[in-house]
Design an enzyme around this catalytic site. Structure first.
Site, PDB file in Angstrom:
ATOM      1  N   HIS A 126      70.630 -32.945  36.566  1.00  0.00           N
ATOM      2  CA  HIS A 126      71.393 -31.900  35.869  1.00  0.00           C
ATOM      3  C   HIS A 126      71.691 -30.817  36.896  1.00  0.00           C
ATOM      4  O   HIS A 126      71.260 -29.672  36.767  1.00  0.00           O
ATOM      5  CB  HIS A 126      70.598 -31.380  34.664  1.00  0.00           C
ATOM      6  N   GLU A 171      76.976 -34.702  32.946  1.00  0.00           N
ATOM      7  CA  GLU A 171      78.321 -34.161  33.202  1.00  0.00           C
ATOM      8  C   GLU A 171      78.796 -34.260  34.647  1.00  0.00           C
ATOM      9  O   GLU A 171      78.998 -33.237  35.325  1.00  0.00           O
ATOM     10  CB  GLU A 171      78.372 -32.690  32.758  1.00  0.00           C
ATOM     11  N   ASN A 293      78.313 -34.509  25.421  1.00  0.00           N
ATOM     12  CA  ASN A 293      78.183 -33.050  25.399  1.00  0.00           C
ATOM     13  C   ASN A 293      79.510 -32.519  24.905  1.00  0.00           C
ATOM     14  O   ASN A 293      80.544 -32.686  25.570  1.00  0.00           O
ATOM     15  CB  ASN A 293      77.900 -32.487  26.794  1.00  0.00           C
ATOM     16  N   TYR A 295      81.637 -29.210  23.337  1.00  0.00           N
ATOM     17  CA  TYR A 295      81.722 -27.779  23.024  1.00  0.00           C
ATOM     18  C   TYR A 295      83.039 -27.392  22.350  1.00  0.00           C
ATOM     19  O   TYR A 295      83.042 -26.667  21.379  1.00  0.00           O
ATOM     20  CB  TYR A 295      81.489 -26.934  24.282  1.00  0.00           C
ATOM     21  N   GLU A 359      74.427 -32.548  23.805  1.00  0.00           N
ATOM     22  CA  GLU A 359      74.546 -31.089  23.794  1.00  0.00           C
ATOM     23  C   GLU A 359      75.645 -30.696  22.821  1.00  0.00           C
ATOM     24  O   GLU A 359      76.734 -31.270  22.828  1.00  0.00           O
ATOM     25  CB  GLU A 359      74.952 -30.518  25.174  1.00  0.00           C
TER      26      GLU A 359
HETATM   27  C1  FCB Z   1      77.037 -27.705  29.714  1.00  0.00           C
HETATM   28  C2  FCB Z   1      75.816 -27.863  30.602  1.00  0.00           C
HETATM   29  C3  FCB Z   1      74.623 -27.078  30.145  1.00  0.00           C
HETATM   30  C4  FCB Z   1      75.003 -25.721  29.567  1.00  0.00           C
HETATM   31  C5  FCB Z   1      76.108 -25.844  28.569  1.00  0.00           C
HETATM   32  C6  FCB Z   1      76.524 -24.545  27.935  1.00  0.00           C
HETATM   33  O1  FCB Z   1      78.185 -27.939  30.457  1.00  0.00           O
HETATM   34  O2  FCB Z   1      75.456 -29.213  30.697  1.00  0.00           O
HETATM   35  O3  FCB Z   1      73.735 -26.994  31.227  1.00  0.00           O
HETATM   36  O4  FCB Z   1      75.275 -24.845  30.584  1.00  0.00           O
HETATM   37  O5  FCB Z   1      77.227 -26.436  29.158  1.00  0.00           O
END
Ligand code: FCB
Length: 459
Positions: A126, A171, A293, A295, A359
């Site tokens: 990571h 990522e 992950n 967002y 995530e």
């Molecule tokens: C992702 C990362 C994690 C964190 C989130 C908000 O890209 O994997 O470490 O910073 O965003």
């Protein structure tokens, strides 16, 4: 939403509920037990790179407080905990003999988790590359991929008897393009050619490590990608950005080929000599889980004359459209529906691999308010609404056929948010960085109930 007789939307019985963190963001103790320097130590100590000169030197001091943190996880009823292993604790210079004391930390952590019935989900990389490897060229060098596989195997040798699920990379798009192309992350290099080379060597490292871990008997293998739905009217623009962000990693890992768009763009940025015969077969290892992950979505439009986005070489004439609706304190649009679209698409296009949300979460401006007990409370209704909305989207995706196995909130603790330092709070547990006191936010208490119920309340 599917609902049970008592009116609560339920997830599958074996659905995995947990949280995620990463080594450099929480551990601190950067010189304990022979740990070497990582690229994030160097970067955060370089003036101007991280907001207010924040560093991960102390972070959440999790290295010393891990037992308290695991107790907190148990109190919240978590079933799984995703953490990452700091390569420079295991091999301080990125190669050579294993530092037993460094491995010892993860050994203790894993035992503590298992003792409390929490499944450890380990991520091997990571973003904290040993600085000594960066000094030799970092991920732009092919050799780094082989070093990574050696390191992965050494960790598995020690912990493979207790950890079932192994994720190679977190990522790789971010490592490659923010680290080597736009330079807003460590190691801070700024070259599109370096970005594409790094991306390929990260993928190669994933393939080599996955194959070595499989031979060594790893039960479940995963790769975690930052994936997003690309929105917009212009099909070509959408496809190009989708190729760069999503398919540049999905297709080599799961189909053994690069998207044409990516080959064309990379060819114009330093060429393709770094991709050798046989590499794609190595990269295309069978894996059990795709870590997602998620967002927010990205919206693009055609805009002749627009220069390429520094994070996305090859996006000339494309505009990245700023959000107009609600956003988190990162400025990221809040659009849960696009998570459903993404999960359904992934299960349609790559049906052989199970999905795990590794995530999802949000930063908001949290603060402690007084309460009658004197302990204080953190009211974070926006985060609860964010998580609730995304879990509803995940539930809808399962109902529509997505093979989603679990959900891990980012993050357990407020922590070092990379270039933003400690200014962005993603935790469901508040951390007072001056005292290291932990205080579960309202969202943590809400999440505990979701887990207990194995679902959301109401329709
Ligand atoms: C992702 C990362 C994690 C964190 C989130 C908000 O890209 O994997 O470490 O910073 O965003």
């Amino acid at each position: 939403m599917m609902s049970s007789p008592d009116g609560f939307g339920r997830f599958p019985d074996d659905f995995v509920w947990g949280t995620a963190t990463a080594s450099y963001q929480i551990e601190g103790a950067v010189s304990a037990a022979g740990r070497g320097a990582s690229i994030w130590d160097t970067f955060s100590h370089t003036p101007g790179k991280v907001a207010d000169g924040h560093t991960g030197d102390v972070a959440c001091d999790h290295y010393h407080r891990y037992a308290e943190d695991v107790r907190l996880m148990a109190d919240l009823g978590l079933k799984a905990y995703r953490f990452s292993i700091a390569w420079p604790r295991i091999q301080p210079t990125g190669a050579g003999p294993v530092n037993a004391e460094g491995l010892g930390f993860y050994d203790r952590l894993v035992d503590e988790l298992l003792g409390r019935g929490i499944a450890p989900y380990a991520t091997l990389y990571h973003w904290d590359l040993p600085q000594a490897l960066e000094d030799l060229g970092g991920w732009t060098e092919r050799d780094t991929a082989f070093r990574f596989a050696d390191y992965a195997l050494a960790v598995h040798d020690r912990l493979g008897d207790r950890i079932r699920t192994w994720t190679t990379l977190n990522e790789p798009w971010v490592s490659a393009f923010l680290g080597y192309c736009s330079g807003v992350h460590a190691p801070g290099r700024r070259s599109p050619a370096a970005g594409f080379r790094a991306a390929h060597h990260l993928l190669l490292g994933h393939g080599l490590a996955a194959s070595a871990l499989r031979s060594a008997g790893a039960a479940e293998l995963a790769l975690t990608l930052n994936l997003g739905t690309i929105l917009g009217e212009d099909e070509e623009a959408v496809a190009r950005v989708d190729a760069l962000l999503n398919r540049q990693f999905l297709d080599p890992a799961l189909r053994g080929r690069y998207p044409e768009e990516v080959l064309e763009i990379a060819a114009g940025h330093g060429g393709l000599d770094h991709i050798r015969d046989g590499d794609l077969a190595v990269i295309n290892q069978p894996i059990d889980l795709l870590g997602v992950n998620y967002y927010c979505p990205t919206t693009v439009s055609r805009s002749p004359g627009e220069p390429a986005n520094p994070d996305y070489p090859g996006t000339e004439d494309i505009r990245f459209v700023p959000p107009t609706g609600p956003v988190t304190s990162m400025g990221w649009p809040i659009e849960p529906a696009s998570l459903e679209t993404l999960l359904v698409r992934l299960s349609r296009d790559y049906p052989e691999v199970g999905l795990l949300i590794t995530e999802n979460g949000a930063a908001f401006e949290d603060g402690v308010t007084d309460d009658e007990t004197g302990a204080g409370r953190v009211h974070d209704p926006e985060r609860i609404a964010f998580l609730d909305g995304h879990l509803r989207a995940a539930h809808a995706a399962i109902a529509a056929g997505a093979d989603l196995r679990g959900y891990l909130v980012w993050s357990l603790l407020d922590n070092f948010e990379w270039a933003y330092g400690y200014h962005k709070r993603f935790g469901i547990v508040y951390v007072d960085f001056s005292t290291q006191r932990r205080l579960p936010k309202d969202s943590a208490l809400w999440y505990r109930e979701v887990i207990q119920r194995n679902g959301l309340q109401g329709e």
